[in-house]
Design a protein around this motif. Structure first.
Motif, PDB file in Angstrom:
ATOM      1  N   HIS A 124       0.900  -1.345   0.118  1.00  0.00           N
ATOM      2  CA  HIS A 124       0.104   0.109  -0.040  1.00  0.00           C
ATOM      3  C   HIS A 124       0.838   1.284  -0.073  1.00  0.00           C
ATOM      4  N   ARG A 128       0.576   4.139  -2.792  1.00  0.00           N
ATOM      5  CA  ARG A 128       0.485   5.368  -2.597  1.00  0.00           C
ATOM      6  C   ARG A 128       1.536   6.447  -2.991  1.00  0.00           C
ATOM      7  N   GLN A 132       0.462   9.122  -5.707  1.00  0.00           N
ATOM      8  CA  GLN A 132       0.691  10.735  -5.435  1.00  0.00           C
ATOM      9  C   GLN A 132       1.674  11.421  -6.497  1.00  0.00           C
TER      10      GLN A 132
END
Length: 265
Positions: A124, A128, A132
């Motif tokens: 994760h 992420r 981003q």
């Protein structure tokens, strides 16, 4: 990194030119040692600004001149702190991947006999990072790693040491820890490259593929302080890509077969 006292390339920056020099009217620049509204110019600030710039404009648009304009300084001022665009790109990759290193605070959260919590957190965290920075993630995925067995996106010695130590400490044999590392990175890379290419509107990572084609291979990195990597370097260096592809394909077919079985039940 060049220290602030390193001589600049010929021409210098605007602050070193004669006060009587005539120039066409244009936007006022800040002093070379201070980026507009950001404080004193330094390597960390330049890297942060480069990440910000690529997030907004894309990797192909990043040049030292444009980054200088973004910071409100002359491009030559940046060379006091970074050795050109290649050095800057390497530092961007290092900065982003190092965020996946398990520090003491995170290690407490992941403490326990199981290994699943660590892999869940890591997967994760990588996703992420990719979401981003979709313009930069292909650079992490395609740029030359420091060692041929450092597989993107886990291309940091610290992160790979975390991975191997976590699995070996929880009962994995060294061989199986390496196999898990290969399978895990292959899964993340394939899935996340597809995801970010969709997010950024690109079908392939054109900018990053151009970057890796034009960038020189890195120098070997010393492995002192990475005991698991030192012990497993030979295994990590072995080429099992054919086997990995077949195993991944079989796993995918098994999943599809289970879907079909659920439809029939």
């Amino acid at each position: 990194m060049n220290p602030p006292g390193t001589p600049q390339a010929p021409g210098g920056d605007r602050s070193t030119r004669s006060a009587g020099s005539t120039r066409s009217a244009g936007p006022a620049r800040t002093h070379d040692h201070q980026a507009s509204g950001r404080g004193a110019l330094n390597r960390d600030l330049i890297v942060s600004a480069a990440i910000e710039y690529v997030d907004e404009h894309g990797l192909a648009m990043l040049t030292m001149r444009r980054l200088g304009e973004h910071l409100g300084v002359e491009a030559m001022s940046l060379y006091r702190y970074v050795n050109g665009r290649e050095d800057l790109l390497e530092e961007i990759v290092r900065r982003m991947v190092d965020s996946l290193h398990v520090d003491s605070a995170r290690r407490e959260l992941l403490a326990g006999p199981g290994w699943q919590a660590y892999l869940q957190w890591l997967a994760h965290a990588v996703r992420r990072l990719a979401r981003q920075h979709p313009q930069l993630f292909p650079l992490i995925a395609t740029r030359h790693p420091a060692a041929p067995w450092l597989r993107p996106p886990l291309r940091s010695l610290d992160v790979v040491e975390d991975f191997l130590a976590t699995l070996v400490d929880r009962g994995f044999s060294m061989e199986n820890a390496v196999m898990a590392y290969r399978a895990f990175t292959s899964y993340l890379l394939g899935y996340l490259l597809l995801e970010v290419s969709t997010m950024s509107g690109r079908t392939v990572a054109e900018d990053s593929l151009t970057e890796v084609a034009n960038s020189p291979p890195p120098s070997p990195m010393p492995l002192d302080g990475y005991p698991h990597i030192q012990r497993l370097e030979t295994l990590l260096s072995q080429d099992h890509t054919d086997l990995e592809f077949e195993l991944s394909l079989e796993d995918m077919l098994d999943r599809i077969e289970r879907l079909l079985a659920n439809d029939r039940s």
